[in-house]
Motif scaffolding. Sequence first.
Motif, PDB file in Angstrom:
ATOM      1  N   LEU A 184     -29.622  58.037  40.820  1.00  0.00           N
ATOM      2  CA  LEU A 184     -29.466  56.785  41.556  1.00  0.00           C
ATOM      3  C   LEU A 184     -28.851  55.736  40.651  1.00  0.00           C
ATOM      4  O   LEU A 184     -29.142  55.691  39.452  1.00  0.00           O
ATOM      5  CB  LEU A 184     -30.833  56.273  42.034  1.00  0.00           C
ATOM      6  N   LEU A 185     -28.036  54.873  41.233  1.00  0.00           N
ATOM      7  CA  LEU A 185     -27.532  53.717  40.499  1.00  0.00           C
ATOM      8  C   LEU A 185     -28.323  52.505  40.964  1.00  0.00           C
ATOM      9  O   LEU A 185     -28.546  52.320  42.162  1.00  0.00           O
ATOM     10  CB  LEU A 185     -26.038  53.532  40.754  1.00  0.00           C
ATOM     11  N   MET A 186     -28.729  51.701  39.997  1.00  0.00           N
ATOM     12  CA  MET A 186     -29.596  50.561  40.274  1.00  0.00           C
ATOM     13  C   MET A 186     -28.973  49.290  39.696  1.00  0.00           C
ATOM     14  O   MET A 186     -28.281  49.343  38.683  1.00  0.00           O
ATOM     15  CB  MET A 186     -30.958  50.755  39.625  1.00  0.00           C
ATOM     16  N   ARG A 187     -29.271  48.177  40.340  1.00  0.00           N
ATOM     17  CA  ARG A 187     -28.953  46.861  39.796  1.00  0.00           C
ATOM     18  C   ARG A 187     -30.278  46.276  39.304  1.00  0.00           C
ATOM     19  O   ARG A 187     -31.179  46.039  40.092  1.00  0.00           O
ATOM     20  CB  ARG A 187     -28.342  45.953  40.848  1.00  0.00           C
TER      21      ARG A 187
ATOM     22  N   GLU B 180     -33.149  76.985  33.786  1.00  0.00           N
ATOM     23  CA  GLU B 180     -32.814  76.310  35.037  1.00  0.00           C
ATOM     24  C   GLU B 180     -31.802  75.197  34.772  1.00  0.00           C
ATOM     25  O   GLU B 180     -31.860  74.525  33.747  1.00  0.00           O
ATOM     26  CB  GLU B 180     -34.075  75.721  35.685  1.00  0.00           C
ATOM     27  N   VAL B 181     -30.882  75.009  35.724  1.00  0.00           N
ATOM     28  CA  VAL B 181     -29.865  73.969  35.624  1.00  0.00           C
ATOM     29  C   VAL B 181     -29.884  73.172  36.922  1.00  0.00           C
ATOM     30  O   VAL B 181     -29.896  73.753  38.014  1.00  0.00           O
ATOM     31  CB  VAL B 181     -28.458  74.572  35.416  1.00  0.00           C
ATOM     32  N   TYR B 182     -29.870  71.856  36.801  1.00  0.00           N
ATOM     33  CA  TYR B 182     -29.847  70.977  37.969  1.00  0.00           C
ATOM     34  C   TYR B 182     -28.726  69.965  37.800  1.00  0.00           C
ATOM     35  O   TYR B 182     -28.490  69.466  36.706  1.00  0.00           O
ATOM     36  CB  TYR B 182     -31.187  70.254  38.144  1.00  0.00           C
ATOM     37  N   THR B 183     -28.027  69.671  38.890  1.00  0.00           N
ATOM     38  CA  THR B 183     -26.985  68.652  38.865  1.00  0.00           C
ATOM     39  C   THR B 183     -27.245  67.660  39.987  1.00  0.00           C
ATOM     40  O   THR B 183     -27.828  68.007  41.021  1.00  0.00           O
ATOM     41  CB  THR B 183     -25.575  69.251  39.032  1.00  0.00           C
ATOM     42  N   ALA B 184     -26.806  66.439  39.758  1.00  0.00           N
ATOM     43  CA  ALA B 184     -26.939  65.387  40.763  1.00  0.00           C
ATOM     44  C   ALA B 184     -25.754  64.451  40.611  1.00  0.00           C
ATOM     45  O   ALA B 184     -25.210  64.292  39.520  1.00  0.00           O
ATOM     46  CB  ALA B 184     -28.246  64.620  40.569  1.00  0.00           C
ATOM     47  N   GLU B 185     -25.354  63.845  41.729  1.00  0.00           N
ATOM     48  CA  GLU B 185     -24.216  62.933  41.710  1.00  0.00           C
ATOM     49  C   GLU B 185     -24.629  61.620  42.362  1.00  0.00           C
ATOM     50  O   GLU B 185     -25.354  61.616  43.358  1.00  0.00           O
ATOM     51  CB  GLU B 185     -23.058  63.576  42.476  1.00  0.00           C
ATOM     52  N   THR B 186     -24.154  60.520  41.798  1.00  0.00           N
ATOM     53  CA  THR B 186     -24.456  59.203  42.348  1.00  0.00           C
ATOM     54  C   THR B 186     -23.443  58.852  43.430  1.00  0.00           C
ATOM     55  O   THR B 186     -22.454  59.554  43.623  1.00  0.00           O
ATOM     56  CB  THR B 186     -24.383  58.114  41.256  1.00  0.00           C
ATOM     57  N   VAL B 187     -23.673  57.730  44.071  1.00  0.00           N
ATOM     58  CA  VAL B 187     -22.681  57.170  44.990  1.00  0.00           C
ATOM     59  C   VAL B 187     -21.584  56.520  44.158  1.00  0.00           C
ATOM     60  O   VAL B 187     -21.775  56.244  42.963  1.00  0.00           O
ATOM     61  CB  VAL B 187     -23.330  56.122  45.934  1.00  0.00           C
ATOM     62  N   ALA B 188     -20.427  56.263  44.757  1.00  0.00           N
ATOM     63  CA  ALA B 188     -19.332  55.573  44.072  1.00  0.00           C
ATOM     64  C   ALA B 188     -19.538  54.069  44.204  1.00  0.00           C
ATOM     65  O   ALA B 188     -19.785  53.565  45.307  1.00  0.00           O
ATOM     66  CB  ALA B 188     -17.987  55.984  44.665  1.00  0.00           C
TER      67      ALA B 188
END
Length: 188
Positions: free
Chosen positions: A36-39, A175-183
Amino acid sequence: MKKLLLALLISVGLPACETCGPFKQEYYDIVGLQALLMRQTAAAVQVLTTGQRVSAADLQLQLRLDTQLYSAQPAPTGGFAAMACDYPSPSYTESIDSLTVTSRYDYDAQHPAGSSLNDLVQLEDEYGQQISLREWLVVPRQIGSFPNMVFRFRQAPAGSLVQQFRVRQHQTNGEVYTAETVAIEIQP
């Protein structure tokens, strides 16, 4: 006589806590990862959505682990067994041996799209102290001490202001995990 008493205690077992019941160890198993991207401002913390703008100073990347809770209960074996009366809190049994942060867009001249940003990323602990991600990853890290990891970037992007980050976490158990944030758009 001593040998007979010792043999009797071993075969019958010592009494355990009567109010505890059977020993039960609970642990978390990681089954996924969220980025997650946070302010983060002095007033509040806000989760960013696609297309929002944020200043580089206020930007945080937060990783959250998706987990399942399991418990292990040993089968009675007879003989001597120690039992705990206090149930321990659930723990993490897995460790991270590598974690890589990349962007889908050019971050700067040294960090084109898809290259590691680990030298720009700092982990922030619960006391606000920061350690570089590279330094933190020198040895495998038990996950339990950082179930929700918060990262900051040491500098704003000099390439594209639009950034979308991808995180790849590799654990010592394979184990391998990937995650992507919003642009989002990062303002210098």
